[in-house]
Motif scaffolding. Structure first.
Motif, PDB file in Angstrom:
ATOM      1  N   ILE A  94     -31.477 -41.343 -50.080  1.00 33.14           N
ATOM      2  CA  ILE A  94     -31.995 -41.845 -48.798  1.00 33.14           C
ATOM      3  C   ILE A  94     -32.986 -40.841 -48.222  1.00 33.14           C
ATOM      4  N   HIS A  95     -32.617 -39.580 -48.238  1.00 27.28           N
ATOM      5  CA  HIS A  95     -33.470 -38.520 -47.717  1.00 27.28           C
ATOM      6  C   HIS A  95     -34.825 -38.508 -48.436  1.00 27.28           C
ATOM      7  N   LEU A  96     -34.789 -38.519 -49.748  1.00 32.13           N
ATOM      8  CA  LEU A  96     -36.034 -38.482 -50.530  1.00 32.13           C
ATOM      9  C   LEU A  96     -36.868 -39.741 -50.317  1.00 32.13           C
ATOM     10  N   ALA A  97     -36.203 -40.889 -50.245  1.00 32.27           N
ATOM     11  CA  ALA A  97     -36.922 -42.142 -50.014  1.00 32.27           C
ATOM     12  C   ALA A  97     -37.576 -42.138 -48.634  1.00 32.27           C
ATOM     13  N   SER A  98     -36.895 -41.553 -47.662  1.00 28.51           N
ATOM     14  CA  SER A  98     -37.481 -41.501 -46.309  1.00 28.51           C
ATOM     15  C   SER A  98     -38.725 -40.617 -46.284  1.00 28.51           C
ATOM     16  N   GLU A  99     -38.734 -39.562 -47.072  1.00 28.72           N
ATOM     17  CA  GLU A  99     -39.911 -38.685 -47.145  1.00 28.72           C
ATOM     18  C   GLU A  99     -41.107 -39.410 -47.746  1.00 28.72           C
ATOM     19  N   ARG A 100     -40.835 -40.340 -48.647  1.00 27.71           N
ATOM     20  CA  ARG A 100     -41.903 -41.095 -49.318  1.00 27.71           C
ATOM     21  C   ARG A 100     -42.232 -42.397 -48.577  1.00 27.71           C
ATOM     22  N   ALA A 101     -41.552 -42.635 -47.458  1.00 25.70           N
ATOM     23  CA  ALA A 101     -41.699 -43.891 -46.714  1.00 25.70           C
ATOM     24  C   ALA A 101     -41.371 -45.084 -47.607  1.00 25.70           C
ATOM     25  N   ASP A 102     -40.397 -44.894 -48.482  1.00 26.34           N
ATOM     26  CA  ASP A 102     -39.934 -45.931 -49.416  1.00 26.34           C
ATOM     27  C   ASP A 102     -38.865 -46.770 -48.713  1.00 26.34           C
ATOM     28  N   THR A 103     -39.314 -47.827 -48.039  1.00 25.49           N
ATOM     29  CA  THR A 103     -38.389 -48.640 -47.249  1.00 25.49           C
ATOM     30  C   THR A 103     -37.333 -49.317 -48.112  1.00 25.49           C
ATOM     31  N   GLU A 104     -37.714 -49.752 -49.295  1.00 28.38           N
ATOM     32  CA  GLU A 104     -36.742 -50.397 -50.191  1.00 28.38           C
ATOM     33  C   GLU A 104     -35.658 -49.413 -50.624  1.00 28.38           C
ATOM     34  N   GLY A 105     -36.062 -48.193 -50.958  1.00 34.77           N
ATOM     35  CA  GLY A 105     -35.099 -47.168 -51.357  1.00 34.77           C
ATOM     36  C   GLY A 105     -34.165 -46.781 -50.230  1.00 34.77           C
ATOM     37  N   VAL A 106     -34.712 -46.657 -49.020  1.00 32.97           N
ATOM     38  CA  VAL A 106     -33.878 -46.333 -47.863  1.00 32.97           C
ATOM     39  C   VAL A 106     -32.893 -47.463 -47.593  1.00 32.97           C
ATOM     40  N   ALA A 107     -33.387 -48.697 -47.634  1.00 34.74           N
ATOM     41  CA  ALA A 107     -32.536 -49.850 -47.329  1.00 34.74           C
ATOM     42  C   ALA A 107     -31.408 -50.006 -48.346  1.00 34.74           C
ATOM     43  N   SER A 108     -31.731 -49.971 -49.629  1.00 35.32           N
ATOM     44  CA  SER A 108     -30.700 -50.198 -50.648  1.00 35.32           C
ATOM     45  C   SER A 108     -29.702 -49.047 -50.712  1.00 35.32           C
ATOM     46  N   ASN A 109     -30.206 -47.817 -50.699  1.00 35.49           N
ATOM     47  CA  ASN A 109     -29.303 -46.668 -50.722  1.00 35.49           C
ATOM     48  C   ASN A 109     -28.552 -46.538 -49.404  1.00 35.49           C
ATOM     49  N   GLY A 110     -29.197 -46.893 -48.310  1.00 34.56           N
ATOM     50  CA  GLY A 110     -28.558 -46.821 -47.005  1.00 34.56           C
ATOM     51  C   GLY A 110     -27.360 -47.742 -46.914  1.00 34.56           C
ATOM     52  N   GLU A 111     -27.478 -48.946 -47.431  1.00 40.55           N
ATOM     53  CA  GLU A 111     -26.353 -49.885 -47.416  1.00 40.55           C
ATOM     54  C   GLU A 111     -25.195 -49.370 -48.274  1.00 40.55           C
ATOM     55  N   ALA A 112     -25.520 -48.855 -49.445  1.00 36.80           N
ATOM     56  CA  ALA A 112     -24.472 -48.308 -50.320  1.00 36.80           C
ATOM     57  C   ALA A 112     -23.789 -47.116 -49.659  1.00 36.80           C
ATOM     58  N   TYR A 113     -24.586 -46.266 -49.041  1.00 39.05           N
ATOM     59  CA  TYR A 113     -24.039 -45.092 -48.355  1.00 39.05           C
ATOM     60  C   TYR A 113     -23.097 -45.508 -47.228  1.00 39.05           C
ATOM     61  N   LEU A 114     -23.550 -46.422 -46.399  1.00 35.99           N
ATOM     62  CA  LEU A 114     -22.744 -46.856 -45.253  1.00 35.99           C
ATOM     63  C   LEU A 114     -21.459 -47.549 -45.691  1.00 35.99           C
ATOM     64  N   GLU A 115     -21.536 -48.324 -46.759  1.00 35.56           N
ATOM     65  CA  GLU A 115     -20.341 -49.010 -47.245  1.00 35.56           C
ATOM     66  C   GLU A 115     -19.255 -47.999 -47.605  1.00 35.56           C
ATOM     67  N   THR A 116     -19.633 -46.956 -48.303  1.00 37.51           N
ATOM     68  CA  THR A 116     -18.654 -45.932 -48.692  1.00 37.51           C
ATOM     69  C   THR A 116     -18.230 -45.084 -47.509  1.00 37.51           C
ATOM     70  N   SER A 117     -19.180 -44.654 -46.702  1.00 33.26           N
ATOM     71  CA  SER A 117     -18.840 -43.763 -45.596  1.00 33.26           C
ATOM     72  C   SER A 117     -17.974 -44.459 -44.551  1.00 33.26           C
ATOM     73  N   ARG A 118     -18.149 -45.732 -44.351  1.00 34.10           N
ATOM     74  CA  ARG A 118     -17.333 -46.472 -43.373  1.00 34.10           C
ATOM     75  C   ARG A 118     -15.867 -46.556 -43.786  1.00 34.10           C
ATOM     76  N   THR A 119     -15.593 -46.333 -45.040  1.00 36.28           N
ATOM     77  CA  THR A 119     -14.212 -46.325 -45.509  1.00 36.28           C
ATOM     78  C   THR A 119     -13.441 -45.157 -44.896  1.00 36.28           C
ATOM     79  N   VAL A 120     -14.165 -44.086 -44.595  1.00 35.61           N
ATOM     80  CA  VAL A 120     -13.536 -42.881 -44.082  1.00 35.61           C
ATOM     81  C   VAL A 120     -13.721 -42.751 -42.564  1.00 35.61           C
ATOM     82  N   ILE A 121     -14.918 -43.066 -42.078  1.00 35.03           N
ATOM     83  CA  ILE A 121     -15.237 -42.869 -40.663  1.00 35.03           C
ATOM     84  C   ILE A 121     -15.966 -44.101 -40.155  1.00 35.03           C
ATOM     85  N   GLU A 122     -15.528 -44.600 -39.011  1.00 37.44           N
ATOM     86  CA  GLU A 122     -16.192 -45.749 -38.382  1.00 37.44           C
ATOM     87  C   GLU A 122     -17.420 -45.308 -37.646  1.00 37.44           C
TER      88      GLU A 122
END
Length: 122
Positions: A94-122
């Protein structure tokens, strides 16, 4: 926040004392943690059990209970660490995609990240 959580979990894993009972110590399987959800549930439940035991006298029976429940805690912590290692990789994507303004990379990785992280913290 992620680094703090991962650091706390790693510290917890390293602080389990090595206990010497007798010449022979029985080993247990412990409750398995096949998913992150199961690992978080087991980690929470068995930490509460440990906390309760530590509030009382550490009799030989209590030491045996601690010994048994650490197997489940170790299994849970192993799964959490495994999942968080992958989460760190996803966050870096996500970090690297944001540096490149890669909206698709941020969106797809962001959803995967949030899905996992929400399991631990709301």
């Amino acid at each position: 926040m992620k680094k703090q959580t991962l650091a706390l979990l790693t510290c917890a894993a390293l602080t389990f004392p090595v206990v010497s009972f007798a010449d022979e110590v029985e080993h247990f399987e412990g409750k398995q943690s096949a998913t992150l959800e199961a690992a978080v549930a087991n980690f929470s439940e068995y930490n509460k059990k440990l906390e309760t035991i530590l509030k009382g006298e550490l009799t030989p029976e209590a030491m045996n209970e601690v010994h048994q429940l650490t197997y489940t805690l170790e299994n849970a912590l192993g799964k959490i660490n495994e999942e968080f290692d992958g989460l760190a990789v996803t966050l870096e994507e996500i970090h690297l995609a944001s540096e490149r303004a890669d909206t698709e990379g941020v969106a797809s990785n962001g959803e995967a990240y949030l899905e996992t992280s929400r399991t631990v913290i709301e």
